[in-house]
Enzyme design. Structure first.
Site, short mmCIF file in Angstrom:
data_model
loop_
_atom_site.label_atom_id
_atom_site.label_comp_id
_atom_site.label_asym_id
_atom_site.label_seq_id
_atom_site.Cartn_x
_atom_site.Cartn_y
_atom_site.Cartn_z
N GLU A 185 0.79 -1.23 0.00
CA GLU A 185 0.00 0.00 0.00
C GLU A 185 0.83 1.29 0.00
O GLU A 185 0.82 2.04 0.99
CB GLU A 185 -0.97 0.00 1.18
CG GLU A 185 -2.00 -1.11 1.09
CD GLU A 185 -3.13 -1.01 2.10
OE1 GLU A 185 -3.02 -0.19 3.05
OE2 GLU A 185 -4.13 -1.74 1.95
N GLU A 314 -5.48 -7.70 -1.00
CA GLU A 314 -6.36 -7.49 0.16
C GLU A 314 -7.74 -7.09 -0.32
O GLU A 314 -7.89 -6.33 -1.29
CB GLU A 314 -5.83 -6.38 1.08
CG GLU A 314 -4.58 -6.71 1.86
CD GLU A 314 -4.22 -5.60 2.85
OE1 GLU A 314 -5.14 -4.83 3.26
OE2 GLU A 314 -3.03 -5.50 3.21
#
Length: 382
Positions: A185, A314
């Site tokens: 991320e 995710e």
């Protein structure tokens, strides 16, 4: 008569060989891929082959990245066994190296500490999962020392290069069941919505994201050995958002290796829309099944354009347990259907996925990891 018999035997051998080859090959993005090849045989599988073989997987969340759950094999083993028995083919292990713990896995210069007890436990978990014939993804996870302060300088690049050089060297001889994800991320100075951060679509954010991914990628490849052909995943900014794949990687030239590395994949995440998926969300904000499907398919279109496979690293639905976001909402057909949609759509797009499980707001197993909760995983995999 003898000549004819030999001819018939040769013809039968050729026919059987041809049929067996056709039975084991599939066509993905225009490439013929042999699904029977085992990475433990020492054969270098391409990113497309591995991504397809990875199929469904899960995250060992809130463990080696922040220590909320014990970072030990004893704690992780029943969870791995449970998911493996359910049909999951890989595990993603988020790992934070320079923060979040009293003792870090790397020093201030990025040199990893192989004698750290937590690192030894990480190796045990990796080894155990591979022994179960599961693919394993390890990454650099929170690392806000990098994300929040990155300025493109040599100081940051050198530190990140040192970190990945150490990780890659340690695992150099591991088979291609092990996968490296450069940075979880990308956010902060790499691009984040809101606040004072550079906007994800800004020139500086895109440049920073590509540069950081390239630094990690180059460090891994430079260590040689199995790392020359190991699957490496690079992410998108705005916290890995699926919506940013076209911005961060508009063409092959924007990828590490110039788009010519057949052992490269892109990882994206999705908690879209946050009003439904986030831990403060509620089921009233569900956007509809078609919306979830179309977002994944849009990523699939770009994946085929780049000719690079995608892993959804995710996704999930969390509930904090408040009056407006009760945990009971997760035990509903609507939420189970969301997870099932992700499974069906990603697999149909020749992607793999790693569902988020933190044994907390987004938990899918009980606290001991011995059973699934809310019937989400069994429903998703059926």
């Amino acid at each position: 008569m003898k000549y004819n018999l030999k001819f018939l035997i040769l013809l039968l051998i050729f026919f059987n060989f041809s049929c067996s080859t056709e039975d084991t090959d599939v066509l993905i993005n225009g490439d013929t891929i042999d699904e029977t090849v085992d990475p433990s045989d020492g054969i270098s599988l391409t990113a497309k082959e591995i991504t397809r073989a990875m199929g469904p997987g899960f995250n060992l969340g809130n463990t080696f990245e922040n220590g909320i759950n014990p970072a030990t094999l004893v704690n992780a083993q029943p969870i791995i066994d449970l998911y493996a028995s359910a049909g999951m083919k890989h595990i993603r292990i988020p790992v934070t190296w320079l923060e979040r713990f009293t003792t870090n896995l790397a020093d201030a210069n990025g040199n990893i500490d192989v004698n750290n007890t937590r690192f030894k436990e990480l190796v045990k978990v990796v080894d155990y999962a591979i022994s179960k014939e599961m693919y394993v993804i390890i990454n650099t996870h929170h690392e806000h020392w990098l994300k929040d302060f990155y300025d493109g300088s040599a100081a940051f690049d050198t530190k990140f290069k040192t970190l990945w050089t150490g990780i890659a060297n340690y695992f150099k001889d591991y088979s291609h069941y092990l996968i490296f994800e450069v940075l979880n991320e990308p956010e902060g100075q790499l691009g984040e919505w809101g606040g004072t951060w550079p906007q994800p679509t800004s020139t500086i954010a895109l440049a920073n994201t590509r540069q950081v991914n390239k630094v990690g990628y180059d460090a891994i490849r430079a260590t040689g050995g199995n790392n020359e052909t190991r699957l490496i995943m690079v992410g998108t900014n705005a916290q890995g958002n699926e919506e940013m794949i076209e911005e961060v990687y508009p063409n092959k030239a924007s990828l590490p290796g110039g788009g010519d590395d057949k052992y490269l994949a892109i990882q994206v995440h999705s908690y879209n829309p946050w009003a439904f998926c986030g831990q403060t969300g509620n089921n009233g904000a569900f956007p509809g099944t078609a919306s979830i499907e179309n977002a994944i398919k849009k990523v699939g279109v770009h994946s085929r354009l780049l000719d690079v496979p995608v892993n959804y690293g995710e996704f999930g639905v969390g509930r904090q347990g408040t009056a407006t976001s009760p945990t009971s909402e997760r035990n509903t057909d609507l939420v189970r259907g969301y997870y099932k949609t992700f499974d069906d759509t990603t697999i149909s797009q020749q992607m793999s996925y790693s569902v988020w499980d933190d044994r907390g707001w987004f938990g899918l197993v009980n606290s001991t990891g011995t059973s699934f909760i809310n019937n989400i995983v069994p429903f998703m995999l059926q």
